[in-house]
Design a protein around this motif. Structure first.
Motif, PDB file in Angstrom:
ATOM      1  N   THR A 216      28.381   5.660 -42.401  1.00 42.16           N
ATOM      2  CA  THR A 216      28.506   4.252 -42.799  1.00 42.16           C
ATOM      3  C   THR A 216      29.008   3.408 -41.633  1.00 42.16           C
ATOM      4  O   THR A 216      28.463   2.331 -41.343  1.00 42.16           O
ATOM      5  N   ASP A 217      30.041   3.900 -40.950  1.00 38.12           N
ATOM      6  CA  ASP A 217      30.583   3.189 -39.794  1.00 38.12           C
ATOM      7  C   ASP A 217      29.543   3.113 -38.662  1.00 38.12           C
ATOM      8  O   ASP A 217      29.398   2.072 -38.009  1.00 38.12           O
ATOM      9  N   ASP A 218      28.814   4.213 -38.454  1.00 41.86           N
ATOM     10  CA  ASP A 218      27.775   4.249 -37.424  1.00 41.86           C
ATOM     11  C   ASP A 218      26.716   3.182 -37.697  1.00 41.86           C
ATOM     12  O   ASP A 218      26.316   2.438 -36.791  1.00 41.86           O
ATOM     13  N   HIS A 219      26.272   3.089 -38.929  1.00 40.80           N
ATOM     14  CA  HIS A 219      25.249   2.106 -39.297  1.00 40.80           C
ATOM     15  C   HIS A 219      25.768   0.682 -39.087  1.00 40.80           C
ATOM     16  O   HIS A 219      25.061  -0.168 -38.523  1.00 40.80           O
TER      17      HIS A 219
ATOM     18  N   MET B 289      33.030   1.332 -32.976  1.00 45.80           N
ATOM     19  CA  MET B 289      33.401   2.656 -33.485  1.00 45.80           C
ATOM     20  C   MET B 289      34.869   2.967 -33.177  1.00 45.80           C
ATOM     21  O   MET B 289      35.558   3.585 -33.999  1.00 45.80           O
ATOM     22  N   HIS B 290      35.333   2.525 -32.037  1.00 48.37           N
ATOM     23  CA  HIS B 290      36.738   2.743 -31.672  1.00 48.37           C
ATOM     24  C   HIS B 290      37.669   2.019 -32.647  1.00 48.37           C
ATOM     25  O   HIS B 290      38.689   2.571 -33.063  1.00 48.37           O
ATOM     26  N   THR B 291      37.317   0.784 -33.009  1.00 41.94           N
ATOM     27  CA  THR B 291      38.179   0.042 -33.953  1.00 41.94           C
ATOM     28  C   THR B 291      38.203   0.692 -35.333  1.00 41.94           C
ATOM     29  O   THR B 291      39.140   0.478 -36.085  1.00 41.94           O
ATOM     30  N   LYS B 292      37.190   1.484 -35.647  1.00 38.16           N
ATOM     31  CA  LYS B 292      37.153   2.191 -36.920  1.00 38.16           C
ATOM     32  C   LYS B 292      37.807   3.578 -36.832  1.00 38.16           C
ATOM     33  O   LYS B 292      37.773   4.343 -37.779  1.00 38.16           O
ATOM     34  N   GLY B 293      38.342   3.881 -35.647  1.00 34.67           N
ATOM     35  CA  GLY B 293      39.093   5.125 -35.471  1.00 34.67           C
ATOM     36  C   GLY B 293      38.309   6.278 -34.886  1.00 34.67           C
ATOM     37  O   GLY B 293      38.859   7.357 -34.681  1.00 34.67           O
TER      38      GLY B 293
END
Length: 140
Positions: free
Chosen positions: A44-47, A132-136
Motif C-alpha cells: 500500500t505504501d509502495d503504491h 517510503m522513508h517517511t512511512k518508516g
C-alpha cells in the motif's frame, strides 16, 4: 523538396524522437520493508509513494521534449540556411544548409531527450525514497 514536405519530415522526426523520452515506469532503487509492517502495508505504501513520485516529475515530459526538439530543428535549419546561403549564394547550398542544420538540431534534441529521461528518473527515485522513508521503510 517542398517546404510542406520538409515540415512534414521535421514533424515526423520530432514525434519519433519524443518516443525516445520515457517517463519512469518505477523506482530504480531498493527499499526494504519496515520492521513490524506487513507485506500488505508495504504494498500500500509502495503504491502511494509511486503515485507521489510520478506527481513530482509531472506528466508533460514527452510533450516538452517534442517541443524542444522542434525548436532545435527550427533553429538548426535557420542557421544552416544562413550558412549555406553565405557559402554558396544559391538555392542548392541553402537547402543543403537547412538539411545539415536540421540534422544537427535533431541530434541535439536526441541528446536532450536522453538527459531529460535520466533527470526524470533521478527526481522520481528521490521522491519515492523520501516518501517510503517517511512511512518508516528502508531503515532496518
Amino acid at each position: 523538396m517542398s517546404k510542406h514536405q520538409q515540415r512534414y519530415i521535421a514533424f515526423l522526426f520530432s514525434v519519433l524522437l519524443a518516443g525516445c523520452v520515457t517517463a519512469p515506469a518505477g523506482p530504480h532503487v531498493a527499499v526494504m520493508p519496515a520492521k513490524g509492517k506487513t507485506l500488505e502495508q508495504f504494498k500500500t505504501d509502495d503504491h502511494a509513494c509511486k503515485a507521489y513520485a510520478q506527481a513530482q516529475i509531472g506528466d508533460d515530459l514527452e510533450k516538452n521534449s517534442a517541443m524542444n526538439t522542434l525548436m532545435d530543428m527550427a533553429i538548426g535549419g535557420a542557421v544552416g540556411a544562413l550558412g549555406g546561403q553565405a557559402i554558396g549564394h544559391n538555392t542548392k547550398s541553402t537547402m543543403a544548409g537547412v538539411g545539415i542544420g536540421m540534422a544537427a538540431g535533431l541530434a541535439t534534441g536526441a541528446y536532450q531527450a536522453n538527459k531529460a529521461s535520466d533527470d526524470a528518473q533521478i527526481r522520481y527515485d528521490n521522491a519515492y525514497q523520501e516518501c517510503m522513508h517517511t512511512k518508516g521503510h528502508g531503515q532496518n
